[in-house]
Design a protein around this motif. Sequence first.
Motif, PDB file in Angstrom:
ATOM      1  N   ALA A  74     -28.516   9.597 -10.826  1.00  0.00           N
ATOM      2  CA  ALA A  74     -27.501  11.417 -11.367  1.00  0.00           C
ATOM      3  C   ALA A  74     -25.900  10.221 -11.384  1.00  0.00           C
ATOM      4  O   ALA A  74     -24.896  10.445 -12.224  1.00  0.00           O
ATOM      5  CB  ALA A  74     -27.484  12.011 -10.175  1.00  0.00           C
ATOM      6  N   GLU A 109     -29.270   9.727  -3.129  1.00  0.00           N
ATOM      7  CA  GLU A 109     -28.126  10.487  -3.220  1.00  0.00           C
ATOM      8  C   GLU A 109     -27.623  11.705  -3.662  1.00  0.00           C
ATOM      9  O   GLU A 109     -26.583  12.065  -3.551  1.00  0.00           O
ATOM     10  CB  GLU A 109     -28.359  10.503  -5.426  1.00  0.00           C
ATOM     11  CG  GLU A 109     -27.905   8.880  -5.832  1.00  0.00           C
ATOM     12  CD  GLU A 109     -28.144   9.285  -7.712  1.00  0.00           C
ATOM     13  OE1 GLU A 109     -27.588   8.329  -8.904  1.00  0.00           O
ATOM     14  OE2 GLU A 109     -28.963  10.281  -7.869  1.00  0.00           O
ATOM     15  N   SER A 124     -22.816   7.856 -11.658  1.00  0.00           N
ATOM     16  CA  SER A 124     -22.679   6.821 -13.040  1.00  0.00           C
ATOM     17  C   SER A 124     -22.004   5.956 -11.779  1.00  0.00           C
ATOM     18  O   SER A 124     -20.813   5.676 -11.021  1.00  0.00           O
ATOM     19  CB  SER A 124     -20.589   7.507 -13.535  1.00  0.00           C
ATOM     20  OG  SER A 124     -20.655   6.676 -14.127  1.00  0.00           O
TER      21      SER A 124
END
Length: 336
Positions: free
Chosen positions: A125, A222, A127
Amino acid sequence: LVLGVLSGLCAVAIGSADAEIARYQGGAGGGDLLDFQGVETFSPDAIRRGLTGDIEFLQAAHPSAPYAGYLDAIVARTERGYRFAGFRDARVEIEEDEAAGRVLAKVAEGVRYLQGGVVVEGAGAVSAEGLVEFLTENPNMRSDPPPGWNEYWRGRGVDTDAKAAWKTGEPMQFHDPNYNSLYSSVRAALRAQGFYSAKVGLEVVADREAARAELRITIKDEGVPAVIGGFELAGNTDNDDAALLSHLGLEVGQAVNSLLLRDAEYRLWRSGRFYGFAFATQPIEGEPGKVRLGIEVAEIPGVPPLGEPLGRIGSALMNCREWISAAGERGEVLLV
Protein backbone atom coordinates in the motif's frame (compact mmCIF):
# COMPACT_ATOMS: atom_id res chain seq x y z
CA LEU A 1 72.91 10.09 47.70
CA VAL A 2 69.53 8.42 47.25
CA LEU A 3 67.81 11.81 47.15
CA GLY A 4 70.30 12.99 44.55
CA VAL A 5 69.63 9.98 42.32
CA LEU A 6 65.86 10.43 42.64
CA SER A 7 66.17 14.12 41.80
CA GLY A 8 68.21 13.29 38.74
CA LEU A 9 65.71 10.69 37.57
CA CYS A 10 62.83 13.13 38.07
CA ALA A 11 64.65 15.77 36.07
CA VAL A 12 65.21 13.34 33.21
CA ALA A 13 61.55 12.22 33.30
CA ILE A 14 60.27 15.79 33.35
CA GLY A 15 62.57 16.77 30.52
CA SER A 16 61.44 13.77 28.48
CA ALA A 17 57.77 14.59 29.11
CA ASP A 18 58.33 18.22 28.12
CA ALA A 19 59.98 17.10 24.90
CA GLU A 20 57.10 14.75 24.17
CA ILE A 21 54.52 17.48 24.79
CA ALA A 22 56.44 19.87 22.59
CA ARG A 23 56.48 17.27 19.83
CA TYR A 24 52.74 17.28 19.41
CA GLN A 25 51.50 20.57 20.76
CA GLY A 26 52.34 22.14 17.43
CA GLY A 27 50.24 19.50 15.67
CA ALA A 28 47.35 20.18 18.01
CA GLY A 29 47.41 23.91 17.55
CA GLY A 30 48.28 24.74 13.96
CA GLY A 31 49.32 21.33 12.63
CA ASP A 32 52.88 22.55 12.16
CA LEU A 33 54.34 19.20 13.26
CA LEU A 34 51.84 17.04 11.35
CA ASP A 35 52.53 16.04 7.75
CA PHE A 36 50.39 14.10 5.28
CA GLN A 37 51.34 11.73 2.48
CA GLY A 38 49.11 10.22 -0.19
CA VAL A 39 46.40 12.88 -0.08
CA GLU A 40 44.91 13.71 -3.47
CA THR A 41 41.39 15.03 -3.03
CA PHE A 42 42.13 17.46 -0.17
CA SER A 43 45.18 19.53 0.60
CA PRO A 44 47.20 18.85 3.79
CA ASP A 45 46.23 22.31 5.03
CA ALA A 46 42.54 21.52 4.58
CA ILE A 47 42.90 18.32 6.63
CA ARG A 48 44.83 20.17 9.35
CA ARG A 49 42.08 22.79 9.53
CA GLY A 50 39.49 20.05 9.82
CA LEU A 51 41.38 18.36 12.65
CA THR A 52 42.09 21.53 14.61
CA GLY A 53 38.41 22.41 14.40
CA ASP A 54 37.34 19.03 15.77
CA ILE A 55 36.64 18.96 19.51
CA GLU A 56 37.50 15.28 19.98
CA PHE A 57 40.85 15.74 18.26
CA LEU A 58 41.63 18.81 20.34
CA GLN A 59 40.85 16.92 23.54
CA ALA A 60 43.20 14.12 22.52
CA ALA A 61 45.88 16.65 21.52
CA HIS A 62 45.82 18.47 24.85
CA PRO A 63 49.25 18.43 26.55
CA SER A 64 47.80 16.62 29.57
CA ALA A 65 46.34 13.83 27.42
CA PRO A 66 48.33 10.64 26.63
CA TYR A 67 50.53 10.95 23.57
CA ALA A 68 49.36 7.57 22.25
CA GLY A 69 45.79 8.85 22.36
CA TYR A 70 46.83 11.82 20.25
CA LEU A 71 48.26 9.53 17.58
CA ASP A 72 45.10 7.40 17.66
CA ALA A 73 42.99 10.55 17.26
CA ILE A 74 44.91 11.57 14.13
CA VAL A 75 44.00 8.22 12.57
CA ALA A 76 40.40 8.03 13.79
CA ARG A 77 39.36 11.61 13.08
CA THR A 78 41.09 11.77 9.68
CA GLU A 79 39.45 8.52 8.60
CA ARG A 80 36.10 9.80 9.85
CA GLY A 81 36.52 12.97 7.82
CA TYR A 82 37.23 10.95 4.71
CA ARG A 83 34.21 8.70 5.31
CA PHE A 84 32.07 11.80 5.70
CA ALA A 85 33.32 12.92 2.26
CA GLY A 86 32.46 9.62 0.54
CA PHE A 87 35.66 7.62 1.06
CA ARG A 88 34.29 4.54 2.83
CA ASP A 89 37.55 2.59 2.73
CA ALA A 90 40.02 5.38 3.54
CA ARG A 91 42.86 4.25 5.81
CA VAL A 92 45.47 6.24 7.71
CA GLU A 93 48.77 5.00 9.15
CA ILE A 94 51.08 6.95 11.44
CA GLU A 95 54.84 7.19 11.14
CA GLU A 96 56.87 9.14 13.68
CA ASP A 97 60.08 11.00 12.94
CA GLU A 98 61.45 11.33 16.44
CA ALA A 99 64.62 13.06 15.32
CA ALA A 100 62.68 15.84 13.62
CA GLY A 101 59.88 15.76 16.18
CA ARG A 102 57.24 15.35 13.45
CA VAL A 103 54.34 12.99 12.74
CA LEU A 104 53.60 11.69 9.24
CA ALA A 105 50.09 10.51 8.42
CA LYS A 106 50.08 8.20 5.40
CA VAL A 107 46.66 8.27 3.73
CA ALA A 108 45.21 5.70 1.33
CA GLU A 109 42.05 7.43 0.12
CA GLY A 110 40.46 4.60 -1.85
CA VAL A 111 37.31 5.02 -3.95
CA ARG A 112 35.05 8.02 -3.48
CA TYR A 113 31.43 6.87 -3.57
CA LEU A 114 28.65 9.12 -4.85
CA GLN A 115 25.02 8.67 -3.93
CA GLY A 116 23.20 6.67 -6.58
CA GLY A 117 19.67 5.36 -6.78
CA VAL A 118 17.05 4.56 -4.15
CA VAL A 119 15.45 1.11 -4.20
CA VAL A 120 12.31 0.31 -2.20
CA GLU A 121 11.50 -3.34 -1.51
CA GLY A 122 8.40 -4.80 0.11
CA ALA A 123 6.04 -1.92 -0.69
CA GLY A 124 2.37 -2.78 -0.99
CA ALA A 125 0.00 0.00 0.00
CA VAL A 126 2.97 2.28 0.52
CA SER A 127 3.86 4.25 -2.61
CA ALA A 128 7.48 3.43 -3.42
CA GLU A 129 7.55 6.30 -5.89
CA GLY A 130 6.28 8.64 -3.19
CA LEU A 131 9.02 7.50 -0.81
CA VAL A 132 11.73 8.11 -3.39
CA GLU A 133 10.34 11.54 -4.26
CA PHE A 134 10.18 12.54 -0.59
CA LEU A 135 13.81 11.51 -0.04
CA THR A 136 15.30 12.98 -3.21
CA GLU A 137 13.53 16.34 -3.11
CA ASN A 138 13.14 18.95 -0.40
CA PRO A 139 10.01 17.74 1.45
CA ASN A 140 9.57 21.12 3.14
CA MET A 141 9.22 23.09 -0.10
CA ARG A 142 6.12 23.17 -2.25
CA SER A 143 6.53 23.86 -5.95
CA ASP A 144 3.30 25.89 -5.97
CA PRO A 145 3.01 27.22 -2.39
CA PRO A 146 -0.07 29.25 -1.42
CA PRO A 147 0.53 32.82 -0.23
CA GLY A 148 2.79 32.98 2.81
CA TRP A 149 3.28 29.19 3.01
CA ASN A 150 7.08 29.14 3.01
CA GLU A 151 7.35 32.22 5.21
CA TYR A 152 4.99 30.73 7.76
CA TRP A 153 6.95 27.50 8.04
CA ARG A 154 10.26 29.32 8.21
CA GLY A 155 8.83 31.22 11.15
CA ARG A 156 7.95 27.87 12.74
CA GLY A 157 11.56 26.71 12.43
CA VAL A 158 11.08 24.55 9.32
CA ASP A 159 13.93 24.81 6.83
CA THR A 160 12.07 25.28 3.54
CA ASP A 161 15.41 25.61 1.74
CA ALA A 162 16.80 22.34 3.12
CA LYS A 163 18.51 19.90 0.81
CA ALA A 164 17.01 16.52 0.08
CA ALA A 165 17.84 13.66 2.43
CA TRP A 166 19.33 11.67 -0.47
CA LYS A 167 21.25 13.79 -2.98
CA THR A 168 21.99 11.75 -6.08
CA GLY A 169 25.44 12.50 -7.47
CA GLU A 170 26.83 13.97 -4.24
CA PRO A 171 29.37 12.19 -2.00
CA MET A 172 27.91 9.53 0.27
CA GLN A 173 28.48 10.31 3.94
CA PHE A 174 29.60 7.05 5.54
CA HIS A 175 29.14 7.74 9.23
CA ASP A 176 26.58 6.79 11.85
CA PRO A 177 24.88 10.19 12.34
CA ASN A 178 24.07 10.28 8.63
CA TYR A 179 22.50 6.81 8.78
CA ASN A 180 20.38 7.96 11.73
CA SER A 181 19.33 11.01 9.73
CA LEU A 182 18.43 8.86 6.72
CA TYR A 183 16.33 6.57 8.92
CA SER A 184 14.49 9.58 10.37
CA SER A 185 13.84 10.86 6.84
CA VAL A 186 12.43 7.51 5.75
CA ARG A 187 10.14 7.49 8.80
CA ALA A 188 9.00 11.01 7.91
CA ALA A 189 8.35 9.89 4.33
CA LEU A 190 6.16 7.05 5.61
CA ARG A 191 4.26 9.38 7.95
CA ALA A 192 3.62 11.65 4.97
CA GLN A 193 1.68 8.72 3.50
CA GLY A 194 -0.09 7.92 6.77
CA PHE A 195 1.99 4.88 7.77
CA TYR A 196 2.93 5.79 11.33
CA SER A 197 3.69 2.27 12.56
CA ALA A 198 5.57 0.85 9.57
CA LYS A 199 8.74 -1.15 10.29
CA VAL A 200 11.61 -0.62 7.87
CA GLY A 201 15.24 -1.54 7.38
CA LEU A 202 17.93 0.51 5.64
CA GLU A 203 21.09 -0.55 3.90
CA VAL A 204 23.62 1.43 1.89
CA VAL A 205 25.06 -0.86 -0.80
CA ALA A 206 28.34 0.35 -2.26
CA ASP A 207 29.36 -0.63 -5.79
CA ARG A 208 33.13 -0.24 -5.96
CA GLU A 209 33.40 -0.50 -9.74
CA ALA A 210 30.68 2.08 -10.36
CA ALA A 211 31.79 4.21 -7.36
CA ARG A 212 28.13 4.53 -6.43
CA ALA A 213 26.24 3.94 -3.19
CA GLU A 214 22.66 2.73 -3.48
CA LEU A 215 20.11 3.31 -0.72
CA ARG A 216 18.04 0.18 -0.22
CA ILE A 217 14.85 0.48 1.84
CA THR A 218 13.16 -2.72 2.95
CA ILE A 219 9.61 -2.39 4.26
CA LYS A 220 9.25 -5.25 6.74
CA ASP A 221 5.74 -4.40 7.89
CA GLU A 222 3.64 -1.54 6.54
CA GLY A 223 1.22 -1.62 9.41
CA VAL A 224 -2.25 -0.15 9.02
CA PRO A 225 -2.53 3.32 7.43
CA ALA A 226 -3.95 5.82 9.89
CA VAL A 227 -7.45 7.22 9.50
CA ILE A 228 -9.32 9.71 11.64
CA GLY A 229 -11.59 7.86 14.05
CA GLY A 230 -12.72 10.90 16.01
CA PHE A 231 -11.88 14.39 17.18
CA GLU A 232 -11.12 16.10 20.46
CA LEU A 233 -11.39 19.89 20.17
CA ALA A 234 -10.46 22.45 22.80
CA GLY A 235 -10.30 26.22 23.07
CA ASN A 236 -12.88 27.00 20.37
CA THR A 237 -15.58 29.04 22.09
CA ASP A 238 -16.46 31.47 19.28
CA ASN A 239 -16.14 28.84 16.54
CA ASP A 240 -18.23 25.69 16.91
CA ASP A 241 -16.78 22.26 16.19
CA ALA A 242 -18.57 21.82 12.87
CA ALA A 243 -17.40 25.18 11.51
CA LEU A 244 -13.81 24.54 12.59
CA LEU A 245 -13.62 21.07 11.06
CA SER A 246 -15.29 22.28 7.87
CA HIS A 247 -12.76 25.08 7.53
CA LEU A 248 -9.93 22.57 7.94
CA GLY A 249 -11.48 20.07 5.55
CA LEU A 250 -11.32 17.28 8.13
CA GLU A 251 -13.81 14.48 8.74
CA VAL A 252 -14.06 11.05 10.36
CA GLY A 253 -12.76 8.24 8.14
CA GLN A 254 -10.30 10.52 6.37
CA ALA A 255 -6.75 9.26 5.90
CA VAL A 256 -4.43 11.19 8.17
CA ASN A 257 -0.80 11.96 7.48
CA SER A 258 1.78 14.59 8.35
CA LEU A 259 1.11 16.60 5.19
CA LEU A 260 -2.61 16.79 5.98
CA LEU A 261 -1.87 18.09 9.49
CA ARG A 262 0.61 20.62 8.16
CA ASP A 263 -1.98 21.94 5.70
CA ALA A 264 -4.58 22.17 8.50
CA GLU A 265 -2.19 24.17 10.65
CA TYR A 266 -1.51 26.54 7.78
CA ARG A 267 -5.27 27.04 7.26
CA LEU A 268 -5.72 28.05 10.90
CA TRP A 269 -2.90 30.58 10.63
CA ARG A 270 -4.22 31.99 7.36
CA SER A 271 -7.74 32.41 8.75
CA GLY A 272 -6.58 35.23 11.02
CA ARG A 273 -8.83 34.03 13.87
CA PHE A 274 -6.29 32.24 16.06
CA TYR A 275 -2.99 33.20 17.65
CA GLY A 276 -2.14 29.67 18.76
CA PHE A 277 -2.99 26.08 17.84
CA ALA A 278 -1.68 22.55 18.27
CA PHE A 279 -2.43 19.14 16.76
CA ALA A 280 -1.91 15.69 18.27
CA THR A 281 -2.83 12.16 17.21
CA GLN A 282 -3.67 9.40 19.68
CA PRO A 283 -4.33 5.76 18.69
CA ILE A 284 -7.83 4.57 19.59
CA GLU A 285 -7.55 1.48 21.73
CA GLY A 286 -9.06 -1.61 20.15
CA GLU A 287 -9.41 -0.01 16.71
CA PRO A 288 -6.21 -0.64 14.71
CA GLY A 289 -5.30 2.18 12.35
CA LYS A 290 -7.76 4.64 13.83
CA VAL A 291 -6.53 7.74 15.65
CA ARG A 292 -8.22 10.45 17.61
CA LEU A 293 -7.14 13.84 16.30
CA GLY A 294 -6.80 16.46 18.99
CA ILE A 295 -6.98 20.12 17.96
CA GLU A 296 -6.43 22.88 20.50
CA VAL A 297 -6.80 26.51 19.46
CA ALA A 298 -6.44 29.91 21.10
CA GLU A 299 -8.90 32.35 19.56
CA ILE A 300 -8.19 36.04 19.09
CA PRO A 301 -10.75 37.93 21.21
CA GLY A 302 -13.25 40.11 19.36
CA VAL A 303 -12.58 38.64 15.93
CA PRO A 304 -15.62 37.40 13.94
CA PRO A 305 -15.90 33.59 13.77
CA LEU A 306 -15.10 31.51 10.71
CA GLY A 307 -17.53 32.05 7.88
CA GLU A 308 -18.13 35.70 8.73
CA PRO A 309 -16.29 38.69 7.17
CA LEU A 310 -13.36 40.03 9.15
CA GLY A 311 -14.49 43.60 8.60
CA ARG A 312 -12.57 46.52 7.17
CA ILE A 313 -9.88 46.70 9.87
CA GLY A 314 -9.42 42.95 10.05
CA SER A 315 -9.15 42.68 6.26
CA ALA A 316 -6.62 45.51 6.17
CA LEU A 317 -4.50 43.76 8.80
CA MET A 318 -4.67 40.49 6.87
CA ASN A 319 -3.59 42.23 3.67
CA CYS A 320 -0.70 43.81 5.56
CA ARG A 321 0.34 40.39 6.88
CA GLU A 322 0.20 38.91 3.39
CA TRP A 323 2.36 41.73 2.06
CA ILE A 324 4.95 41.30 4.83
CA SER A 325 4.94 37.49 4.50
CA ALA A 326 5.69 37.71 0.79
CA ALA A 327 8.60 40.14 1.26
CA GLY A 328 11.17 37.34 1.07
CA GLU A 329 9.72 36.02 -2.19
CA ARG A 330 9.99 39.51 -3.64
CA GLY A 331 13.65 39.73 -2.57
CA GLU A 332 12.89 42.49 -0.08
CA VAL A 333 14.08 42.96 3.49
CA LEU A 334 11.82 44.52 6.12
CA LEU A 335 13.60 46.92 8.47
CA VAL A 336 11.82 47.90 11.68
